[in-house]
Design a protein around this motif. Structure first.
Motif, PDB file in Angstrom:
ATOM      1  N   GLY A   1       0.894  -1.221  -0.123  1.00 20.38           N
ATOM      2  CA  GLY A   1       0.040   0.197  -0.164  1.00 20.38           C
ATOM      3  C   GLY A   1       0.850   1.187   0.133  1.00 20.38           C
ATOM      4  O   GLY A   1       1.987   1.151  -0.361  1.00 20.38           O
TER       5      GLY A   1
ATOM      6  N   TYR B   1      -6.492  -8.173   3.535  1.00 16.96           N
ATOM      7  CA  TYR B   1      -7.423  -7.142   4.220  1.00 16.96           C
ATOM      8  C   TYR B   1      -7.063  -5.645   3.960  1.00 16.96           C
ATOM      9  O   TYR B   1      -5.846  -5.514   4.320  1.00 16.96           O
ATOM     10  CB  TYR B   1      -7.633  -7.901   5.548  1.00 16.96           C
ATOM     11  CG  TYR B   1      -8.357  -7.103   6.323  1.00 16.96           C
ATOM     12  CD1 TYR B   1     -10.086  -6.622   5.974  1.00 16.96           C
ATOM     13  CD2 TYR B   1      -8.157  -6.276   7.502  1.00 16.96           C
ATOM     14  CE1 TYR B   1     -10.694  -6.120   6.652  1.00 16.96           C
ATOM     15  CE2 TYR B   1      -8.916  -5.646   8.382  1.00 16.96           C
ATOM     16  CZ  TYR B   1     -10.188  -5.262   7.826  1.00 16.96           C
ATOM     17  OH  TYR B   1     -11.085  -4.416   8.394  1.00 16.96           O
ATOM     18  N   GLU B   2      -7.832  -4.979   3.636  1.00 12.67           N
ATOM     19  CA  GLU B   2      -7.572  -3.440   3.634  1.00 12.67           C
ATOM     20  C   GLU B   2      -7.928  -2.915   4.851  1.00 12.67           C
ATOM     21  O   GLU B   2      -9.108  -2.502   5.222  1.00 12.67           O
ATOM     22  CB  GLU B   2      -8.585  -2.928   2.460  1.00 12.67           C
ATOM     23  CG  GLU B   2      -8.008  -1.312   2.008  1.00 12.67           C
ATOM     24  CD  GLU B   2      -8.707  -0.855   0.762  1.00 12.67           C
ATOM     25  OE1 GLU B   2      -9.355  -1.516   0.354  1.00 12.67           O
ATOM     26  OE2 GLU B   2      -8.048   0.235   0.260  1.00 12.67           O
TER      27      GLU B   2
ATOM     28  N   ASP C   1      -5.862   1.969   0.890  1.00 12.17           N
ATOM     29  CA  ASP C   1      -4.461   1.610   0.317  1.00 12.17           C
ATOM     30  C   ASP C   1      -3.444   1.320   1.488  1.00 12.17           C
ATOM     31  O   ASP C   1      -2.330   1.536   1.172  1.00 12.17           O
ATOM     32  CB  ASP C   1      -4.102   3.160  -0.206  1.00 12.17           C
ATOM     33  CG  ASP C   1      -2.848   2.765  -1.143  1.00 12.17           C
ATOM     34  OD1 ASP C   1      -2.823   1.488  -1.738  1.00 12.17           O
ATOM     35  OD2 ASP C   1      -2.144   3.420  -1.638  1.00 12.17           O
ATOM     36  N   HIS C   2      -4.130   0.487   2.102  1.00  8.02           N
ATOM     37  CA  HIS C   2      -2.961  -0.386   3.238  1.00  8.02           C
ATOM     38  C   HIS C   2      -3.703  -1.761   3.244  1.00  8.02           C
ATOM     39  O   HIS C   2      -4.529  -1.880   4.025  1.00  8.02           O
ATOM     40  CB  HIS C   2      -2.875   0.577   4.382  1.00  8.02           C
ATOM     41  CG  HIS C   2      -1.887  -0.103   5.276  1.00  8.02           C
ATOM     42  ND1 HIS C   2      -1.677   0.435   6.722  1.00  8.02           N
ATOM     43  CD2 HIS C   2      -1.014  -1.409   5.256  1.00  8.02           C
ATOM     44  CE1 HIS C   2      -0.415  -0.529   7.246  1.00  8.02           C
ATOM     45  NE2 HIS C   2      -0.258  -1.466   6.298  1.00  8.02           N
ATOM     46  N   PHE C   3      -3.124  -2.743   2.785  1.00  7.29           N
ATOM     47  CA  PHE C   3      -3.399  -4.079   2.858  1.00  7.29           C
ATOM     48  C   PHE C   3      -2.551  -5.020   3.384  1.00  7.29           C
ATOM     49  O   PHE C   3      -1.352  -4.875   3.430  1.00  7.29           O
ATOM     50  CB  PHE C   3      -3.630  -4.432   1.399  1.00  7.29           C
ATOM     51  CG  PHE C   3      -4.284  -3.831   0.379  1.00  7.29           C
ATOM     52  CD1 PHE C   3      -5.739  -4.334   0.207  1.00  7.29           C
ATOM     53  CD2 PHE C   3      -4.015  -2.606  -0.226  1.00  7.29           C
ATOM     54  CE1 PHE C   3      -6.540  -3.465  -0.517  1.00  7.29           C
ATOM     55  CE2 PHE C   3      -4.918  -1.922  -0.931  1.00  7.29           C
ATOM     56  CZ  PHE C   3      -6.058  -2.303  -1.390  1.00  7.29           C
TER      57      PHE C   3
END
Ligand code: ATP
Ligand code: ATP
Ligand code: SF4
Ligand code: MG
Ligand code: MG
Ligand code: ZN
Lengths: 314, 297
Positions: free
Chosen positions: B226, B276-277, B281-283
């Motif tokens: 992300g 998983y988000e 924009d951070h998975f």
């Protein structure tokens, strides 16, 4: 064990003249010492390592001596050097990952290499050494193309240290590795030293942060010459040579961003080694340069074990 | 725009005959024009294999790779827009020819109409841009140059093409701190002109410097990806934390990371997807902790 390098000069012959890649470098390597070697790309680090192992056809030993435990090494005599190579001094070359024979499985390559030196492989020991650098045994059954860059790098490291050399020169062995493997390799190298399998080491790297964790002392070269050498703590906290200061100053803070504030390197580039100018070779880039720097600064021991080649440092 | 969608690569490995290695396992991410995506992860995690697939040098076993909507298809037209600079510069040179032949080949293939003088000027400029002195490096054989010099010549070569996308595999790993910054600043300039970059590296100290996005890979799988600021500022996967903590810093102890208690993936309600988000924009992937509902394969 002590290795003493005294005013060593090794040049490359080229059609356009001699490249003075190593132009008067001197230092001692003590028993058990790990010496970090740093400096700008092209300053002669690899040349220094190669000089202690094998001069290729284009390299010329112009002057200076290398003494190992009182014996002067016959640098220019390729055959006489055989007695030292691998047994006493061994090198893990830079980019050794690309030097592996692509047609041989790793295990066979090791057997052949050792056989050519009249040694047979101790399989258990080989497995132990692989484990030490975090490699599975099955790499022995693989071809180089089947290994990643870092895996090849570690395989070469194992090969180079199998004969327990007194001096190991490791040229950029951690550069292709991620941090966890860097830790593993550095741990393996210090382990080899602590177990007495390798007595002393020259650890070449551009990564000062990493060197500071493995080296007892650090030597910084600039354009074929010694700029500064000191115990690690001294060099990293109280550097005296302007180049060392600027090199340390260009290490990024973790988290730095171009968008917020672009970092800057050291302006300019090192002089040509074909016909290097007289005087201090850092002169064109040095903020402290003055008239005296047109004369070459001698290497001066400004404190015990702390040597600097700069007029302004003494 | 480069788009990877569930890209997988399996090698039939030589070890013990019949085995196979999944070097890259269902990896997805995007890199927009003018964006630098850094790909980090341990040795053998599949970074270079991804780079080679993007360049069309090896084919994905499954999944799709597209550039500006078209499937990656190697050929002259493709390589005019997409180039790679590799981890191991020696392998890119033919030892019997001078190193600057790589420039002549670019000219022959892509700029045959450029007059001699103009070409020489362009080459000189590109060489200076990578902080090399043309007088010192041109006309020499590969073995006559240092590792860092060879690597920078390859970067200069890429500069001579009108590239849209660059795969940079550990291109700064052999450079000293000062030269490395110069090369990165050069990339920043190209990025501003619209170049997309896949920046493969293990050097985390500069991870945030240029990258808009970061992809953390482990054993061929994405564990976290992300926005770089989010991944570095708030790493959620234990592996990412370990990596960041293990960066060697001058005059500071070299530590290993503390273990993580909760799995961000399962804490978030264990969705059916691989990642998983946790915030925009951070998975993050499952950490495989003992209490996890399931473990990541
Ligand atoms: N065979 C050769 N003939 C002529 N010049 C050479 C030869 N090999 C190296 N050189 C030159 O000698 C200088 C020192 O090279 P060396 O490989 O020792 O640098 P280095 O410090 O190891 O650099 P790097 O950090 O990039 O590996 C460089 O300027 C290089 O261009
Ligand atoms: N041609 C091949 N045949 C079989 N296995 C391969 C091949 N190429 C790569 N592999 C395997 O795929 C995995 C990923 O390799 P890759 O080179 O992509 O790693 P990497 O992340 O670039 O590592 P490094 O940081 O060490 O360069 C490794 O386990 C490697 O052994
Ligand atoms: S001798 Fe002069 S030019 Fe050289 S580093 Fe010292 S002050 Fe700078
Ligand atoms: Mg070198
Ligand atoms: Mg790789
Ligand atoms: Zn979980």
């Amino acid at each position: 064990m002590t290795l003493t390098v005294n005013d060593l000069r090794v040049h490359y012959r080229t059609l356009r003249g001699e490249v003075r890649a190593l132009d008067g470098v001197g230092f001692d390597l003590a028993d058990g010492e790990i010496l970090g070697l740093a400096g700008e790309s092209g300053c002669g680090k690899t040349t220094l390592g190669k000089s202690l192992i094998r001069l290729d056809g284009r390299m010329r030993h112009v002057g200076g001596t290398v003494t190992l435990d009182g014996d002067e090494l016959p640098l220019s005599d390729d055959r006489a050097m055989n007695a030292y190579r691998f047994h006493k001094i061994s090198l893990v070359p830079q980019y050794s990952m690309s030097a592996l024979n692509p047609t041989r499985r790793i295990g066979r390559m090791i057997r052949e290499l050792l056989a050519s030196r009249g040694v047979t492989v101790d399989t258990d020991e080989l497995h132990r050494r692989l484990a030490l650098v975090g490699l599975e045994r099955d790499v022995l059954d693989r071809y180089p193309i089947e290994l990643s860059g870092g895996m090849k790098q570690r395989a070469v490291m194992v090969i180079s240290t199998l004969l327990d050399p007194s001096v190991l020169i490791a040229d950029e062995v951690t550069s292709a590795l991620d941090v966890s493997n860097q830790q593993a390799v550095v741990g393996a190298l210090t382990g080899l030293r602590d177990k007495g399998l390798v007595t002393s080491m020259i650890f070449v790297t551009h990564d000062l942060g990493l060197t500071s964790h493995i080296a007892d002392s650090i030597m910084v070269m600039y354009a074929g010459k010694l700029a500064e050498k000191a115990p690690t703590r001294t060099l990293t906290t109280e550097p005296r040579h302007p180049y060392t200061k600027m090199l340390i100053g260009s290490l990024p803070q973790v988290g730095a961003r171009y968008k917020d504030k672009p970092l800057s390197g050291i302006e300019g580039s090192p002089p040509s080694l074909l016909n290097p100018p007289l005087g201090c070779r850092f002169r064109d880039r040095c903020p402290l340069a003055d008239a005296r720097c047109a004369e070459e600064p001698p290497v001066v021991e400004i404190a015990p074990r702390h040597s600097v080649a700069c007029w302004k440092a003494a | 725009m480069l788009t990877l969608d569930r890209v997988t690569k399996t090698f039939r490995a030589g070890a013990f005959g019949g085995g196979s290695t999944t070097a890259v396992d269902r990896v997805s991410f995007e890199a927009a024009p003018g964006e630098l995506v850094s790909l980090i992860g341990e040795s053998g995690s599949g970074k270079s294999t991804i780079g080679r697939m993007v360049l069309g040098l090896t084919r994905a076993s499954s999944g799709s790779l597209t550039l500006d909507g078209e499937q990656v298809r190697p050929g002259k037209d493709f390589y005019r827009r997409v180039q790679g600079v590799f981890q191991d510069p020696f392998s890119c040179y033919n030892p019997v020819f001078k190193a600057d032949r790589v420039f002549a080949l670019v000219r022959r293939a892509y700029h045959p109409g450029v007059p001699d003088k103009e070409w020489a000027d362009r080459v000189e400029k590109a060489v200076r841009d990578v902080r090399l002195d043309p007088g010192q490096v041109l006309g020499r054989y590969p073995h006559q140059l240092s590792g860092g010099q060879l690597q920078r010549l390859l970067i200069a070569r890429a500069l001579l093409l009108d590239l849209r996308f660059l795969v940079a595999d550990e291109i700064t790993s052999m450079l000293d701190a000062s030269t490395r910054i110069d090369v990165l600043n050069l990339l920043a300039g190209l990025k501003e002109r619209g170049l997309g970059v896949l920046y493969i590296t293990h050097d985390l100290s500069l991870g945030t410097y240029l990258a808009e996005r970061t992809v953390v890979l482990r054993n061929g799988r994405v564990v976290e990806r992300g926005d770089t600021q989010k991944v570095f500022g708030n790493p959620l996967h234990p592996y990412t934390r370990t990596l960041l903590a293990a960066v060697p810093r001058l005059n500071e102890p070299w530590t290993s990371a503390e273990p993580v208690e909760v799995c961000a993936f399962h804490e978030g309600g264990a969705p059916d997807t691989d990642l998983y988000e946790t915030e925009p924009d951070h998975f993050v992937a499952c950490a495989g902790l003992p209490d996890c509902g399931r473990t990541s394969a």
